[in-house]
Design an enzyme around this catalytic site. Structure first.
Site, short mmCIF file in Angstrom:
data_model
loop_
_atom_site.label_atom_id
_atom_site.label_comp_id
_atom_site.label_asym_id
_atom_site.label_seq_id
_atom_site.Cartn_x
_atom_site.Cartn_y
_atom_site.Cartn_z
N GLU A 141 3.86 -5.14 7.53
CA GLU A 141 2.92 -4.15 8.08
C GLU A 141 3.15 -3.88 9.56
O GLU A 141 3.00 -2.75 10.04
CB GLU A 141 1.47 -4.61 7.87
CG GLU A 141 0.96 -4.48 6.45
CD GLU A 141 1.26 -5.68 5.57
OE1 GLU A 141 2.15 -6.48 5.94
OE2 GLU A 141 0.63 -5.82 4.51
N ALA A 168 0.86 -1.19 0.00
CA ALA A 168 0.00 0.00 0.00
C ALA A 168 0.89 1.24 0.00
O ALA A 168 2.03 1.20 0.47
CB ALA A 168 -0.87 -0.02 1.24
N GLU A 174 -0.06 -9.38 -0.64
CA GLU A 174 -1.49 -9.71 -0.51
C GLU A 174 -2.15 -9.78 -1.89
O GLU A 174 -3.00 -10.63 -2.15
CB GLU A 174 -2.19 -8.68 0.37
CG GLU A 174 -1.72 -8.79 1.83
CD GLU A 174 -2.30 -7.71 2.72
OE1 GLU A 174 -2.03 -6.52 2.45
OE2 GLU A 174 -3.02 -8.04 3.67
N GLY A 221 0.84 -5.10 1.05
CA GLY A 221 -0.27 -5.21 0.08
C GLY A 221 0.18 -5.82 -1.24
O GLY A 221 -0.64 -6.42 -1.95
C1 LIG Z 1 10.44 -1.40 -0.78
C2 LIG Z 1 11.71 -1.24 -0.01
C3 LIG Z 1 12.26 -2.59 0.45
C4 LIG Z 1 12.75 -0.57 -0.94
O1 LIG Z 1 13.94 -0.32 -0.24
P1 LIG Z 1 15.10 0.57 -0.90
O2 LIG Z 1 16.19 0.61 0.11
O3 LIG Z 1 15.39 0.07 -2.25
O4 LIG Z 1 14.49 2.02 -1.13
P2 LIG Z 1 13.87 3.01 -0.08
O5 LIG Z 1 13.45 2.32 1.16
O6 LIG Z 1 14.77 4.17 0.08
O7 LIG Z 1 12.54 3.45 -0.81
C5 LIG Z 1 12.58 4.20 -2.00
C6 LIG Z 1 11.49 5.23 -1.96
O8 LIG Z 1 10.24 4.56 -2.00
C7 LIG Z 1 9.41 5.00 -0.94
N1 LIG Z 1 8.55 3.87 -0.54
C8 LIG Z 1 8.91 2.61 -0.32
N2 LIG Z 1 7.86 1.85 -0.03
C9 LIG Z 1 6.79 2.66 -0.07
C10 LIG Z 1 5.40 2.46 0.13
N3 LIG Z 1 4.89 1.24 0.45
N4 LIG Z 1 4.60 3.52 0.04
C11 LIG Z 1 5.08 4.74 -0.27
N5 LIG Z 1 6.39 5.00 -0.49
C12 LIG Z 1 7.22 3.97 -0.39
C13 LIG Z 1 10.40 5.38 0.16
O9 LIG Z 1 9.80 6.25 1.07
C14 LIG Z 1 11.50 6.03 -0.66
O10 LIG Z 1 11.10 7.33 -1.01
P3 LIG Z 1 11.70 8.58 -0.21
O11 LIG Z 1 11.16 9.74 -0.96
O12 LIG Z 1 11.15 8.49 1.19
O13 LIG Z 1 13.17 8.42 -0.22
C15 LIG Z 1 11.50 -0.34 1.20
O14 LIG Z 1 11.21 0.95 0.78
C16 LIG Z 1 10.38 -0.79 2.08
O15 LIG Z 1 10.59 -1.61 2.93
N6 LIG Z 1 9.18 -0.23 1.88
C17 LIG Z 1 8.05 -0.46 2.73
C18 LIG Z 1 7.37 -1.75 2.38
C19 LIG Z 1 6.20 -1.95 3.27
O16 LIG Z 1 6.28 -1.82 4.47
N7 LIG Z 1 5.05 -2.27 2.69
C20 LIG Z 1 3.82 -2.43 3.39
C21 LIG Z 1 3.00 -1.20 3.28
S1 LIG Z 1 1.56 -1.20 4.32
C22 LIG Z 1 0.50 -2.23 3.49
O17 LIG Z 1 0.83 -2.70 2.45
C23 LIG Z 1 -0.82 -2.41 4.14
C24 LIG Z 1 -1.63 -3.50 3.48
O18 LIG Z 1 -1.73 -4.63 4.28
C25 LIG Z 1 -2.97 -2.99 3.12
C26 LIG Z 1 -3.87 -2.70 4.31
C27 LIG Z 1 -5.18 -2.15 3.87
C28 LIG Z 1 -5.18 -0.69 4.10
C29 LIG Z 1 -6.59 -0.21 4.11
C30 LIG Z 1 -6.60 1.20 4.59
C31 LIG Z 1 -7.91 1.58 5.17
C32 LIG Z 1 -7.98 1.22 6.61
C33 LIG Z 1 -9.03 1.98 7.31
C34 LIG Z 1 -9.32 1.31 8.59
C35 LIG Z 1 -10.71 1.55 8.99
C36 LIG Z 1 -11.51 0.32 8.66
C37 LIG Z 1 -12.94 0.50 9.05
O19 LIG Z 1 -13.31 1.36 9.86
O20 LIG Z 1 -13.72 -0.29 8.51
#
Ligand SMILES: CC(C)(COP(=O)(O)OP(=O)(O)OC[C@H]1O[C@@H](n2cnc3c(N)ncnc32)[C@H](O)[C@@H]1OP(=O)(O)O)[C@@H](O)C(=O)NCCC(=O)NCCSC(=O)C[C@@H](O)CCCCCCCCCCCCC(=O)O
Length: 719
Positions: free
Chosen positions: A123, A61, A103, A100
């Site tokens: 997450e 996400a 997922e 995500g």
């Molecule tokens: C991917 C990496 C391993 C890459 O590493 P690397 O070293 O190569 O590079 P960087 O870490 O420097 O990253 C480069 C650049 O990219 C940006 N970035 C990386 N990942 C993301 C991302 N996921 N989103 C946005 N930006 C990202 C990073 O910031 C860098 O940019 P910058 O400008 O800052 O230099 C490494 O980056 C990494 O580990 N990333 C994170 C991976 C991760 O953790 N992924 C999980 C994300 S959370 C998720 O996926 C949740 C899901 O389960 C979905 C859940 C559903 C959500 C629903 C929302 C509604 C909920 C409401 C609740 C109320 C419900 C009700 O009431 O009913």
């Protein structure tokens, strides 16, 4: 943002396009929904492949969206629609499939991964749980124990491990998309019912209740107050005990609680803070993107005590050739044995060969003549370090970077000993240096951007989180530690016990309270520094009252313990007692309690009742106040630098974001008001006097932490 192409006549290829990591932003989700519909409606298309552009499947996400109003198609129905599709859908996983992203892949009917790909559900590290069905599908696919491991730790697993778990169907060394397309063609006519993970029963081991109980206990022990790991266990338990739809409902409820929690905000702030520290800048205007590092092929470490050994191991493990120098024969032999042991144990853990051949040992400083970079790690003694820098400057190539692992001494004084002061920087590692993630890269007034860039890059290559900081006594971390330690001692003088102070700090989330930490590091370390500073001396020598130095309140409690040779764990006595020297089990010590009573009586101090709030406020707010001074002085470029230093170097609980983020969540006006209160009560403690920057931020309406840099810039320009 996703692209559709038809390949090999019958395969619809959907490519996620959202650099840098193809995160599932609203636009990407919309793209997937639209293109899936298109693929399903085209009669020529018999199967679908989903991949990501630039060799990256999907980073999950879009975390940036979490802070605002969520729009676009929601993830869960999108993934359900893929799983329910009447044509086979294959995920072609290159690079990463995280959160995500995984997922999404679990919603597909097949998963093909490149051998170098990594997958995971991280997450929990963002204060969340896999909330798009991941907590319900993963245990159904790979079993409860493996799913619990992956979901509660958030660890990334290699493609090979994923194949072993049954998480992917095939791995390849070739072009993953081509392999996936061929695979998709082959399975066109296969029935899909058996490929929909949500319909699988969740296979549980016979003693599943015991397993959940044990995992819950272990998670609670290590979580240090974090709530997401606990919710993750509860979500997997729902998968194990409830039908899929009810499990999904439980996942939704648990996610809803986490999503708006302060901990999730703190952890997501911290995710971006870690990345922000890589974009360093210096007061001169030099920056990470305008300063090119020079490659380092061969490095040297001078002094093979605890720190030097750890630094040598860190360098060798990362593939650098290292010259390790210790002038005393006996110490050299001991160090060699210790380093080999550390390398062997590390290699065994990682299943690789130990990098023993990367190190050349020597007793003579001449042996570092041809290295590109030296890290000096001799005793924390300025005269000795100066001498070493003079020798290094005479021996090394003129282009060699000379770095000091000092934990707080003046880098500029060392630079002045050399021919090329612009090549001198501090590289402050944290013990044990081959384990701890933090590296403070310290620039002095003469350090060049080239030297900073090179040290920052070296840090990255050896797996450290490097933070560039300015030169001042204690740099960032130890400078902020000083008022924190000081308050802890004052609290003992006023009636607290070490156990109580530690308990409060550990309940807050520190891995160790201040006194247990001091016992571990050795009380004599600070004592030597205080003696060198002329602080730790008997009254007759200083000519000052015991509890006053230079007009400020001073607590000699630590010095008095050292005079009794109570140096902490290593001597079996310190703020606590231990079964034997070297033991790690701290027990309250009646001797210490009597000693504190006598001390109070001697100084006519009346013990008062100290509560949790007072311990936290005095220890933490005095430290935070120093953090504001550091920002004001330009020693740290922004609050993120301080927070990253404290989480990685000082065990500040990550789910509280770091000290500066914590101040923002408490409310800057509250921090200011409490500091004013305590300063009024203790006017002889300058560290409690609120810093002008804090006042300025409060006067500016306490802007969010992301806006502090603007206020700091204004304050600095007025100085
Ligand atoms: C991917 C990496 C391993 C890459 O590493 P690397 O070293 O190569 O590079 P960087 O870490 O420097 O990253 C480069 C650049 O990219 C940006 N970035 C990386 N990942 C993301 C991302 N996921 N989103 C946005 N930006 C990202 C990073 O910031 C860098 O940019 P910058 O400008 O800052 O230099 C490494 O980056 C990494 O580990 N990333 C994170 C991976 C991760 O953790 N992924 C999980 C994300 S959370 C998720 O996926 C949740 C899901 O389960 C979905 C859940 C559903 C959500 C629903 C929302 C509604 C909920 C409401 C609740 C109320 C419900 C009700 O009431 O009913």
């Amino acid at each position: 943002m996703a692209q559709y192409t038809r390949v090999s006549g019958s395969v619809g290829l959907i490519t996620l396009q959202s650099p840098p990591v193809n995160a599932l932003s609203a636009a990407v989700r919309q793209g997937i929904v639209d293109l899936m519909q298109r693929a399903l409606s085209e009669p020529e298309v018999k199967s679908v492949v989903i991949c990501g552009q630039n060799g990256i499947f999907c980073g999950g996400a879009d975390i940036k969206e979490f802070g605002g109003q969520m729009s676009g198609p929601p993830l869960i129905p999108m993934i359900h629609a893929i799983e329910a599709a009447s044509k086979p859908v294959v995920a072609a996983i290159e690079g990463i499939a995280l959160g995500g992203g995984l997922e999404l892949a679990l919603g597909c009917h097949y998963r093909i991964a490149h051998s170098k790909a990594k997958v995971g559900l991280p997450e929990v590290t963002l204060g969340l749980l896999p909330g798009a069905g991941g907590s319900q599908r993963l245990p159904r696919l790979i079993g409860v124990p493996a799913a619990l491991d992956l979901i509660t730790t958030g660890r990334h697993v290699t493609a090979a491990e994923a194949l072993k778990f049954g998480l992917v169907d095939q791995i390849t060394d070739h072009n993953t998309v081509n392999v996936a397309v061929k695979f998709a063609q082959r399975v066109t006519d296969q029935p899909l019912d058996a490929r929909r993970i949500s319909t699988y029963p969740c296979l549980c081991p016979p003693d599943v209740d015991v397993l959940f109980e044990e995992v819950m206990q272990s998670v609670r022990r290590t979580a240090r107050g974090a709530i997401a790991p606990i919710a993750c266990v509860q979500a997997v338990r729902a998968a194990a005990t409830l039908p899929y739809n009810q499990g999904m409902e439980r996942e939704r409820e648990l996610l809803a609680t986490l999503f708006t929690s302060g901990q999730a905000h703190a952890l997501q702030y911290f995710f971006f803070a870690q990345r922000a520290v890589g974009r360093w800048s210096m007061p001169s205007g030099a920056r990470w993107d305008t300063s090119k590092p020079r490659p380092v092929h061969k490095a040297a470490v001078i002094g093979l005590g605890t720190m030097g050994r750890g630094i040598t191991v860190a360098l060798a493990q990362a593939g650098f050739s290292v010259v390790a120098v210790e002038t005393q024969e006996k110490q050299l032999m001991e160090a060699k044995q210790a380093i080999s042991g550390m390398l062997e144990r590390g290699a065994k853990r990682r299943g690789v060969a130990p990098a023993l051949d990367k190190i050349n040992y020597g007793r003579n400083i001449q042996s570092v003549a041809d290295v590109d970079l030296v890290i000096e790690a001799v005793f924390e003694d300025m005269a000795l370090k100066k001498k070493v820098f003079q020798q290094l400057s005479a021996v090394c190539k003129p282009s060699t970077f000379l770095c000091s692992n000092t934990s707080g001494l003046d880098i500029d004084q060392l630079a002045c000993q050399t021919r090329n002061p612009e090549l001198v920087v501090g590289m402050h590692f944290f013990a044990p240096a081959h384990v701890m993630k933090l590296l403070e890269v310290v620039y002095g007034p003469k350090s060049s951007p080239l030297a900073v860039a090179t040290a920052m890059q070296l840090g990255k290559k050896i797996g450290k989180v490097s933070v560039a900081v300015g030169n001042c006594r204690g740099f960032v971390g130890n400078r902020m530690l000083k008022p924190y330690l000081e308050q802890a001692l004052f609290l003992l003088e006023e009636g607290a016990t070490p156990e109580f102070v530690d308990q409060v700090l550990e309940e807050f989330g520190f891995a160790m309270g201040v006194f247990r930490m001091s016992d571990l590091s050795g009380l004599d370390v600070g004592w030597k520094v205080r003696m060198a500073d002329g602080l730790a001396m008997p009254d007759s020598t200083t000519g000052q009252p015991t509890r006053l130095r230079q007009g400020r309140r001073y607590s000699p409690l630590g010095d008095l313990l050292c005079e009794q040779r109570r140096f902490g764990q290593k001597t079996g006595r310190g703020w606590y007692q231990y079964d034997k020297p070297g033991s790690q089990v701290a027990k309250p010590d009646p001797w210490l309690h009597r000693f504190l009573d006598e001390y109070r009586a001697r100084h006519a101090l009346v013990a008062h009742r100290i509560d949790h709030q007072e311990v936290l406020e005095r220890c933490l707010y005095s430290m935070i106040n120093e953090g504001f001074r550091i920002l004001e002085d330009g020693i740290a470029a922004g609050p993120e630098d301080i927070d990253v230093i404290y989480v990685f170097g000082y065990s500040w609980p990550r789910h509280r974001g770091g000290p500066m983020f914590y101040a923002a969540t408490v409310g800057l006006n509250k921090v200011l008001e409490r500091l004013e209160h305590y300063y009024q009560a203790h006017p002889d403690v300058p560290s409690l006097q609120p810093c002008p920057l804090l006042r300025k931020l409060v006067a500016s309406g306490s802007p969010p932490i992301q806006k502090w840099r603007e206020v700091i810039k204004k304050v600095r320009s007025q100085l």
